[in-house]
Design a protein around this motif. Sequence first.
Motif, PDB file in Angstrom:
ATOM      1  N   GLY A  18       0.565  -1.353   0.022  1.00 10.91           N
ATOM      2  CA  GLY A  18       0.071   0.130   0.324  1.00 10.91           C
ATOM      3  C   GLY A  18       0.877   1.137  -0.021  1.00 10.91           C
ATOM      4  N   LEU A  19       2.100   1.303   0.666  1.00  9.42           N
ATOM      5  CA  LEU A  19       2.846   2.446   0.865  1.00  9.42           C
ATOM      6  C   LEU A  19       3.722   2.602  -0.507  1.00  9.42           C
ATOM      7  CD1 LEU A  19       4.480   2.000   4.440  1.00  9.42           C
ATOM      8  CD2 LEU A  19       2.775   3.934   3.419  1.00  9.42           C
ATOM      9  N   THR A  20       4.063   1.592  -1.182  1.00 11.61           N
ATOM     10  CA  THR A  20       5.086   1.485  -2.284  1.00 11.61           C
ATOM     11  C   THR A  20       4.239   1.271  -3.619  1.00 11.61           C
ATOM     12  OG1 THR A  20       5.624  -0.728  -1.946  1.00 11.61           O
ATOM     13  CG2 THR A  20       6.743   0.982  -0.914  1.00 11.61           C
ATOM     14  N   THR A  70       9.326   6.825   0.822  1.00  8.56           N
ATOM     15  CA  THR A  70       8.162   6.706   1.208  1.00  8.56           C
ATOM     16  C   THR A  70       8.074   5.965   2.574  1.00  8.56           C
ATOM     17  OG1 THR A  70       7.250   6.491  -0.768  1.00  8.56           O
ATOM     18  CG2 THR A  70       5.822   5.945   0.651  1.00  8.56           C
ATOM     19  N   ILE A  71       8.732   4.898   2.728  1.00 10.13           N
ATOM     20  CA  ILE A  71       8.747   4.114   3.981  1.00 10.13           C
ATOM     21  C   ILE A  71       9.304   4.903   5.215  1.00 10.13           C
ATOM     22  CG2 ILE A  71       9.763   2.089   5.089  1.00 10.13           C
ATOM     23  CD1 ILE A  71       9.613   0.759   2.326  1.00 10.13           C
ATOM     24  N   VAL A 130      -2.438   4.064   5.680  1.00  9.92           N
ATOM     25  CA  VAL A 130      -1.366   4.080   4.562  1.00  9.92           C
ATOM     26  C   VAL A 130      -1.968   5.242   3.459  1.00  9.92           C
ATOM     27  CG1 VAL A 130      -0.907   2.373   2.885  1.00  9.92           C
ATOM     28  CG2 VAL A 130      -0.715   1.375   5.284  1.00  9.92           C
ATOM     29  N   PRO A 131      -3.186   5.156   3.148  1.00  9.30           N
ATOM     30  CA  PRO A 131      -3.502   6.189   2.161  1.00  9.30           C
ATOM     31  C   PRO A 131      -3.203   7.486   2.503  1.00  9.30           C
ATOM     32  CG  PRO A 131      -5.488   4.277   2.454  1.00  9.30           C
ATOM     33  CD  PRO A 131      -4.321   4.181   3.493  1.00  9.30           C
ATOM     34  N   GLU A 132      -3.192   7.779   3.817  1.00  2.59           N
ATOM     35  CA  GLU A 132      -3.181   8.982   4.107  1.00  2.59           C
ATOM     36  C   GLU A 132      -1.573   9.466   4.084  1.00  2.59           C
ATOM     37  OE1 GLU A 132      -4.789   9.864   7.917  1.00  2.59           O
ATOM     38  OE2 GLU A 132      -6.832   9.760   7.210  1.00  2.59           O
ATOM     39  N   THR A 133      -0.738   8.410   4.432  1.00  6.69           N
ATOM     40  CA  THR A 133       0.521   8.466   4.482  1.00  6.69           C
ATOM     41  C   THR A 133       0.997   8.778   2.944  1.00  6.69           C
ATOM     42  OG1 THR A 133       0.872   7.260   6.506  1.00  6.69           O
ATOM     43  CG2 THR A 133       2.786   7.545   5.156  1.00  6.69           C
ATOM     44  N   VAL A 134       0.460   7.916   2.069  1.00  7.66           N
ATOM     45  CA  VAL A 134       0.971   8.343   0.547  1.00  7.66           C
ATOM     46  C   VAL A 134       0.430   9.451   0.232  1.00  7.66           C
ATOM     47  CG1 VAL A 134       0.612   7.162  -1.585  1.00  7.66           C
ATOM     48  CG2 VAL A 134       0.751   5.533   0.241  1.00  7.66           C
ATOM     49  N   ARG A 138       3.163  12.078  -1.163  1.00 10.69           N
ATOM     50  CA  ARG A 138       2.959  12.813  -2.526  1.00 10.69           C
ATOM     51  C   ARG A 138       3.242  14.360  -2.550  1.00 10.69           C
ATOM     52  NH1 ARG A 138      -1.086   8.333  -4.703  1.00 10.69           N
ATOM     53  NH2 ARG A 138       0.645   6.698  -5.270  1.00 10.69           N
ATOM     54  N   ARG A 139       2.393  14.952  -1.634  1.00 14.45           N
ATOM     55  CA  ARG A 139       2.295  16.249  -1.631  1.00 14.45           C
ATOM     56  C   ARG A 139       3.637  16.961  -1.339  1.00 14.45           C
ATOM     57  NH1 ARG A 139      -2.702  15.803   1.073  1.00 14.45           N
ATOM     58  NH2 ARG A 139      -1.734  16.086   3.180  1.00 14.45           N
TER      59      ARG A 139
END
Length: 147
Positions: A18-20, A70-71, A130-134, A138-139
Amino acid sequence: MKNLFVYGSLLFPEILEGLTGKLFKTSDAILHGFKRYAVKGADYPAIVENTSSKVKGKIVSGVDEKSMQTITYYEGDQYDIVPLKIVFENDVIETFVFVWNLEQDDLETQDWDAKRFEQESLPYYLTEVVPETVEEFRRIDFRASLG
């Protein structure tokens, strides 16, 4: 490409993917000279040096630079990413590991419970964390690319 030793939420391949957006090869491994603890008030663990202990985890192989960034963002600034050598399948390999850099008073006296995490926290991580982190990464990454 780097190797990463994981011992907490990243043991769950769905979080890593999900992260990568990638599936990585993982192998069971043991990190000697460290001990894993639950973090007080959190659902994730930390490791600290302890010469008489060892931590069961996995080696994630072939992690590219963008995935590593990302991790690292996901792990947060309460960890240092430390290069270590691990004996693995009768060989010594270079790997990176996230080591707790705050006070040990922030840690429980007991080990982190992966089964409990899976039952109580994994669904929340997959739908929210996970979606919020990604999206946050990205921002930040997009702003950095603008100069």
